[in-house]
Design an enzyme around this catalytic site. Structure first.
Site, PDB file in Angstrom:
ATOM      1  N   GLU A 164       0.843  -1.197   0.000  1.00 34.07           N
ATOM      2  CA  GLU A 164       0.000   0.000   0.000  1.00 34.07           C
ATOM      3  C   GLU A 164       0.880   1.250   0.000  1.00 34.07           C
ATOM      4  O   GLU A 164       1.519   1.562   1.002  1.00 34.07           O
ATOM      5  CB  GLU A 164      -0.907  -0.007   1.237  1.00 34.07           C
ATOM      6  CG  GLU A 164      -1.716   1.260   1.442  1.00 34.07           C
ATOM      7  CD  GLU A 164      -2.341   1.335   2.829  1.00 34.07           C
ATOM      8  OE1 GLU A 164      -2.670   2.467   3.261  1.00 34.07           O
ATOM      9  OE2 GLU A 164      -2.486   0.292   3.491  1.00 34.07           O
ATOM     10  N   LYS A 180     -10.193  -1.776   8.376  1.00 28.87           N
ATOM     11  CA  LYS A 180      -8.877  -1.501   8.945  1.00 28.87           C
ATOM     12  C   LYS A 180      -9.084  -0.946  10.352  1.00 28.87           C
ATOM     13  O   LYS A 180      -9.599   0.161  10.523  1.00 28.87           O
ATOM     14  CB  LYS A 180      -8.124  -0.487   8.081  1.00 28.87           C
ATOM     15  CG  LYS A 180      -6.724  -0.187   8.594  1.00 28.87           C
ATOM     16  CD  LYS A 180      -6.009   0.839   7.743  1.00 28.87           C
ATOM     17  CE  LYS A 180      -6.447   2.246   8.093  1.00 28.87           C
ATOM     18  NZ  LYS A 180      -5.589   3.264   7.457  1.00 28.87           N
TER      19      LYS A 180
END
Length: 200
Positions: free
Chosen positions: A34, A123
């Site tokens: 990411e 998340k």
């Protein structure tokens, strides 16, 4: 993107070679990467690396806070998106494009809202504030929600988060220290990635 059960989030003031970074992480056993909008010129880096590292690395973009950023990231080749908090407009763009989105949340109410907004996974951030047992508690009312702890996850505690039901964990500065990334020390990053996943 959950096959290796780890996502490496990269935050650095300078990224000299996104392709080399991705390959260094993959060599160490971390194949989901990411990049973030906090890194200067992140979309340029994404464009330069997305096709070159596929299919070995799943490359996405995080710290996405608007629909415009989401569309720009997808246009640049992102294969998943991550938000720092509840951003339904980002989820809508990702869902329409058929791309996974991880939505940031912390409280039980936020976790439910993220799930209902279409999150592929939630998340849990900052995970270090609550600890691994908190994930197990969240699975009580939400047994089918994929949870990915982020913030303070290390080689020493990653296994504990996974044992408490995490679908995956997020590796951060312990694997990709900003100075090491900026210096292009890919061998060191491979070593750190290998160490992070060694326990599982």
């Amino acid at each position: 993107m959950f096959a290796d059960r780890v996502v490496c989030v990269v935050r650095a003031p300078r990224l000299p070679d996104a392709q080399a970074l991705c390959h260094a992480l993959a060599d160490g056993g971390i194949r989901t990467v990411e990049l973030t909008f906090t890194t200067p010129d992140v979309l340029r880096h994404l464009r330069s690396a997305a096709d070159a590292v596929a299919p070995d690395v799943v490359l996405g973009v995080g710290t996405v806070v608007s629909a415009d950023e989401a569309r720009a990231a997808l246009d640049a080749g992102a294969r998943f998106l991550v938000t720092p908090g509840l951003r339904p407009e980002v989820a809508a763009v990702a869902t329409a494009a058929g791309v996974p989105v991880l939505i940031g949340a912390l409280t039980p109410t936020e976790v439910l809202q993220a799930h209902e907004a279409g999150a592929s996974a939630v998340k849990v951030f900052p995970a270090s504030v609550m600890g691994p047992a908190y994930l197990g508690a969240l699975h009580g009312p939400y047994p089918h929600v994929r949870l990915v702890p982020s913030g303070g996850v290390s080689a020493e505690n990653a296994r504990d988060y996974l044992d408490h039901g995490a679908a995956a964990v997020t590796a951060g500065t312990g694997v990709v220290p900003p100075a090491t990334v900026a210096a292009g020390d890919w061998a060191e990053i491979t070593r750190r990635a290998r160490e992070f996943v060694a326990g599982w």
